[in-house]
Design a protein around this motif. Structure first.
Motif, PDB file in Angstrom:
ATOM      1  N   LYS A 165       0.833  -1.201   0.000  1.00  0.00           N
ATOM      2  CA  LYS A 165       0.000   0.000   0.000  1.00  0.00           C
ATOM      3  C   LYS A 165       0.868   1.252   0.000  1.00  0.00           C
ATOM      4  CE  LYS A 165      -3.717   2.057   2.842  1.00  0.00           C
ATOM      5  NZ  LYS A 165      -4.500   1.860   4.088  1.00  0.00           N
ATOM      6  N   TYR A 166       0.507   2.205  -0.877  1.00  0.00           N
ATOM      7  CA  TYR A 166       1.241   3.468  -0.977  1.00  0.00           C
ATOM      8  C   TYR A 166       0.262   4.637  -0.902  1.00  0.00           C
ATOM      9  CZ  TYR A 166       5.370   0.874  -2.571  1.00  0.00           C
ATOM     10  OH  TYR A 166       6.435   0.020  -2.656  1.00  0.00           O
ATOM     11  N   MET A 167       0.793   5.807  -0.584  1.00  0.00           N
ATOM     12  CA  MET A 167      -0.002   7.032  -0.529  1.00  0.00           C
ATOM     13  C   MET A 167       0.366   7.945  -1.695  1.00  0.00           C
ATOM     14  SD  MET A 167      -0.063  10.013   2.431  1.00  0.00           S
ATOM     15  CE  MET A 167      -0.552   8.879   3.728  1.00  0.00           C
ATOM     16  N   LYS A 168      -0.636   8.643  -2.232  1.00  0.00           N
ATOM     17  CA  LYS A 168      -0.421   9.624  -3.294  1.00  0.00           C
ATOM     18  C   LYS A 168      -1.202  10.890  -2.974  1.00  0.00           C
ATOM     19  CE  LYS A 168      -1.352  10.469  -8.209  1.00  0.00           C
ATOM     20  NZ  LYS A 168      -1.945   9.933  -9.454  1.00  0.00           N
ATOM     21  N   LEU A 169      -0.585  12.045  -3.203  1.00  0.00           N
ATOM     22  CA  LEU A 169      -1.269  13.310  -2.980  1.00  0.00           C
ATOM     23  C   LEU A 169      -2.037  13.710  -4.237  1.00  0.00           C
ATOM     24  CD1 LEU A 169       1.487  15.374  -1.115  1.00  0.00           C
ATOM     25  CD2 LEU A 169      -0.057  13.593  -0.251  1.00  0.00           C
ATOM     26  N   ASN A 170      -3.321  14.045  -4.070  1.00  0.00           N
ATOM     27  CA  ASN A 170      -4.156  14.481  -5.189  1.00  0.00           C
ATOM     28  C   ASN A 170      -4.244  15.998  -5.300  1.00  0.00           C
ATOM     29  OD1 ASN A 170      -4.826  11.901  -6.095  1.00  0.00           O
ATOM     30  ND2 ASN A 170      -6.487  11.729  -4.611  1.00  0.00           N
ATOM     31  N   SER A 171      -4.155  16.680  -4.181  1.00  0.00           N
ATOM     32  CA  SER A 171      -4.191  18.147  -4.205  1.00  0.00           C
ATOM     33  C   SER A 171      -3.395  18.682  -3.020  1.00  0.00           C
ATOM     34  CB  SER A 171      -5.624  18.677  -4.158  1.00  0.00           C
ATOM     35  OG  SER A 171      -6.212  18.439  -2.891  1.00  0.00           O
ATOM     36  N   TYR A 172      -2.866  19.880  -3.214  1.00  0.00           N
ATOM     37  CA  TYR A 172      -2.017  20.501  -2.196  1.00  0.00           C
ATOM     38  C   TYR A 172      -2.180  22.006  -2.322  1.00  0.00           C
ATOM     39  CZ  TYR A 172       2.229  21.179   0.637  1.00  0.00           C
ATOM     40  OH  TYR A 172       3.106  21.522   1.632  1.00  0.00           O
ATOM     41  N   THR A 173      -2.608  22.638  -1.260  1.00  0.00           N
ATOM     42  CA  THR A 173      -2.708  24.097  -1.268  1.00  0.00           C
ATOM     43  C   THR A 173      -2.019  24.647  -0.032  1.00  0.00           C
ATOM     44  OG1 THR A 173      -4.856  24.066  -0.138  1.00  0.00           O
ATOM     45  CG2 THR A 173      -4.875  24.128  -2.553  1.00  0.00           C
ATOM     46  N   MET A 174      -1.306  25.751  -0.211  1.00  0.00           N
ATOM     47  CA  MET A 174      -0.664  26.400   0.918  1.00  0.00           C
ATOM     48  C   MET A 174      -1.208  27.809   1.068  1.00  0.00           C
ATOM     49  SD  MET A 174       3.164  27.162  -0.587  1.00  0.00           S
ATOM     50  CE  MET A 174       3.550  28.470   0.583  1.00  0.00           C
ATOM     51  N   ASP A 175      -1.147  28.315   2.293  1.00  0.00           N
ATOM     52  CA  ASP A 175      -1.661  29.644   2.605  1.00  0.00           C
ATOM     53  C   ASP A 175      -0.616  30.352   3.466  1.00  0.00           C
ATOM     54  OD1 ASP A 175      -3.100  31.900   3.150  1.00  0.00           O
ATOM     55  OD2 ASP A 175      -4.622  30.913   4.379  1.00  0.00           O
ATOM     56  N   LEU A 176       0.249  31.111   2.793  1.00  0.00           N
ATOM     57  CA  LEU A 176       1.366  31.781   3.449  1.00  0.00           C
ATOM     58  C   LEU A 176       0.951  33.184   3.867  1.00  0.00           C
ATOM     59  CD1 LEU A 176       4.422  31.643   4.114  1.00  0.00           C
ATOM     60  CD2 LEU A 176       4.853  32.564   1.839  1.00  0.00           C
ATOM     61  N   ARG A 177       1.181  33.519   5.145  1.00  0.00           N
ATOM     62  CA  ARG A 177       0.752  34.816   5.674  1.00  0.00           C
ATOM     63  C   ARG A 177       1.865  35.441   6.520  1.00  0.00           C
ATOM     64  NH1 ARG A 177      -4.702  35.787   5.029  1.00  0.00           N
ATOM     65  NH2 ARG A 177      -5.907  33.998   4.263  1.00  0.00           N
ATOM     66  N   SER A 235       5.880   7.621  -3.601  1.00  0.00           N
ATOM     67  CA  SER A 235       5.747   6.499  -4.525  1.00  0.00           C
ATOM     68  C   SER A 235       6.790   5.417  -4.279  1.00  0.00           C
ATOM     69  CB  SER A 235       5.858   6.997  -5.975  1.00  0.00           C
ATOM     70  OG  SER A 235       7.182   7.444  -6.251  1.00  0.00           O
ATOM     71  N   GLN A 236       7.805   5.733  -3.477  1.00  0.00           N
ATOM     72  CA  GLN A 236       8.882   4.777  -3.212  1.00  0.00           C
ATOM     73  C   GLN A 236       8.800   4.142  -1.828  1.00  0.00           C
ATOM     74  OE1 GLN A 236      12.856   6.299  -4.565  1.00  0.00           O
ATOM     75  NE2 GLN A 236      11.737   8.194  -4.917  1.00  0.00           N
ATOM     76  N   ILE A 237       7.894   4.634  -0.992  1.00  0.00           N
ATOM     77  CA  ILE A 237       7.861   4.190   0.400  1.00  0.00           C
ATOM     78  C   ILE A 237       6.502   3.602   0.732  1.00  0.00           C
ATOM     79  CG2 ILE A 237       8.184   4.896   2.783  1.00  0.00           C
ATOM     80  CD1 ILE A 237       9.618   7.379   1.639  1.00  0.00           C
ATOM     81  N   PRO A 238       6.412   2.341   1.084  1.00  0.00           N
ATOM     82  CA  PRO A 238       5.128   1.759   1.482  1.00  0.00           C
ATOM     83  C   PRO A 238       4.535   2.491   2.685  1.00  0.00           C
ATOM     84  CG  PRO A 238       6.738   0.033   1.057  1.00  0.00           C
ATOM     85  CD  PRO A 238       7.484   1.333   1.052  1.00  0.00           C
ATOM     86  N   PHE A 239       3.238   2.619   2.668  1.00  0.00           N
ATOM     87  CA  PHE A 239       2.539   3.338   3.742  1.00  0.00           C
ATOM     88  C   PHE A 239       2.840   2.746   5.112  1.00  0.00           C
ATOM     89  CE2 PHE A 239      -1.335   3.677   6.394  1.00  0.00           C
ATOM     90  CZ  PHE A 239      -1.363   5.058   6.573  1.00  0.00           C
ATOM     91  N   ASP A 240       2.901   1.415   5.196  1.00  0.00           N
ATOM     92  CA  ASP A 240       3.141   0.757   6.480  1.00  0.00           C
ATOM     93  C   ASP A 240       4.541   1.018   7.012  1.00  0.00           C
ATOM     94  OD1 ASP A 240       0.602  -0.251   6.552  1.00  0.00           O
ATOM     95  OD2 ASP A 240       1.142  -2.174   5.648  1.00  0.00           O
ATOM     96  N   ASP A 241       5.451   1.448   6.143  1.00  0.00           N
ATOM     97  CA  ASP A 241       6.799   1.812   6.605  1.00  0.00           C
ATOM     98  C   ASP A 241       6.829   3.251   7.117  1.00  0.00           C
ATOM     99  OD1 ASP A 241       7.749  -0.658   5.927  1.00  0.00           O
ATOM    100  OD2 ASP A 241       8.508  -0.030   3.970  1.00  0.00           O
ATOM    101  N   MET A 242       5.867   4.066   6.688  1.00  0.00           N
ATOM    102  CA  MET A 242       5.836   5.456   7.146  1.00  0.00           C
ATOM    103  C   MET A 242       5.108   5.581   8.465  1.00  0.00           C
ATOM    104  SD  MET A 242       5.269   7.840   3.811  1.00  0.00           S
ATOM    105  CE  MET A 242       3.701   7.115   3.362  1.00  0.00           C
ATOM    106  N   PHE A 243       3.997   4.864   8.600  1.00  0.00           N
ATOM    107  CA  PHE A 243       3.208   4.905   9.833  1.00  0.00           C
ATOM    108  C   PHE A 243       3.036   3.493  10.365  1.00  0.00           C
ATOM    109  CE2 PHE A 243       2.065   8.766   7.612  1.00  0.00           C
ATOM    110  CZ  PHE A 243       2.102   9.711   8.619  1.00  0.00           C
ATOM    111  N   LEU A 244       3.598   3.260  11.541  1.00  0.00           N
ATOM    112  CA  LEU A 244       3.633   1.907  12.107  1.00  0.00           C
ATOM    113  C   LEU A 244       2.244   1.442  12.546  1.00  0.00           C
ATOM    114  CD1 LEU A 244       6.851   2.366  14.271  1.00  0.00           C
ATOM    115  CD2 LEU A 244       6.644   1.494  11.920  1.00  0.00           C
TER     116      LEU A 244
END
Length: 244
Positions: A165-177, A235-244
């Motif tokens: 299982k892997y994670m992918k980002l679909n959208s990303y917004t930042m709000d710099l103030r 895309s290179q790191i399995p989800f289970d390796d990022m969050f135990l």
């Protein structure tokens, strides 16, 4: 300039050997947001010089080849600015993660809030703008954002690859103030130094008004940089390796 570097460091470190300075987080622990916030802050210091073996770039300073900023909503401060060979300083110093909201379920999403005392960008610029009157200029620039907050809002999804299982980002917004911005543009009006000084004074006296005009373009530019970079990492790191 912060969250991509931070999450890249945090994620890759978890997949490899996690340095003792970075706390491991379990996805079901009650204080998961606080754990992630601590890991993010520790990652800045741990990986600010990069890590060749892990493929991490140096983050202090951080290099951006080109930034294009456009504003035409205000006749007083309309501008088209291109920054080239930009070096960013200060984004890993004294960063404080003030809030984390994280949903790792089917409706995968993140909100990360940070506060930074100061960060500076410097490099070359080309500008066509109206600041008091029309200007066309180029040269060296320096811009410092003082005491700024940044909200990163992310939507994600999961997919399988090679049975993992892997994670992918679909959208990303930042709000710099920022609370204040300090601008310096060399040779913005080289034929008359008095007028040049008046222009720079006007820009700095109205720094937040000017930033407001370029903010949508600025936020969109860095949001894309962060999302593309993080997806390469994720895309290179399995989800289970990022969050135990």
């Amino acid at each position: 300039m912060r969250f991509f570097l931070l999450c890249s460091c945090f994620s890759i470190a978890l997949a490899a050997k996690l340095p003792s300075s970075i706390q491991k987080c379990h996805r079901n622990q009650p204080d998961l947001p606080q754990c992630v916030a601590r890991a993010i802050e520790a990652s800045f210091e741990t990986f600010k010089n990069g890590n060749k073996e892990l493929g991490l770039p140096q983050s202090e300073p951080y290099f951006v080849k080109e930034i294009n900023l456009v504003s035409d909503s205000s006749k007083q401060f309309s501008s088209r600015i291109k920054f080239v060979n930009v070096t960013v300083h200060g984004t890993t110093n004294n960063i404080h993660v003030t809030n984390v909201k994280i949903n790792l379920g089917t409706d995968c999403n993140w909100i990360v809030d940070t506060r930074t005392p100061q960060a500076t960008m410097e490099g070359d610029y080309e500008m066509e703008a109206t600041i008091l009157f029309p200007i066309k200029a180029h040269g060296k620039f320096n811009s410092t954002m003082v005491d700024y907050t940044d909200r990163h809002t992310i939507k994600c999804e999961f997919f399988e690859k090679n049975g993992k299982k892997y994670m992918k980002l679909n959208s990303y917004t930042m709000d710099l103030r920022p609370s204040r911005v300090i601008y310096y543009f060399q040779d913005i009006f080289p034929t008359n130094r008095k007028i040049e000084a008046d222009i720079l004074n006007t820009m700095n006296e109205n720094s937040l008004d000017i930033f407001k005009e370029i903010k949508p373009s600025f936020d969109a530019t860095f949001s894309k940089i962060y999302m593309d970079g993080m997806n390469i990492v994720l895309s290179q790191i399995p989800f289970d390796d990022m969050f135990l």
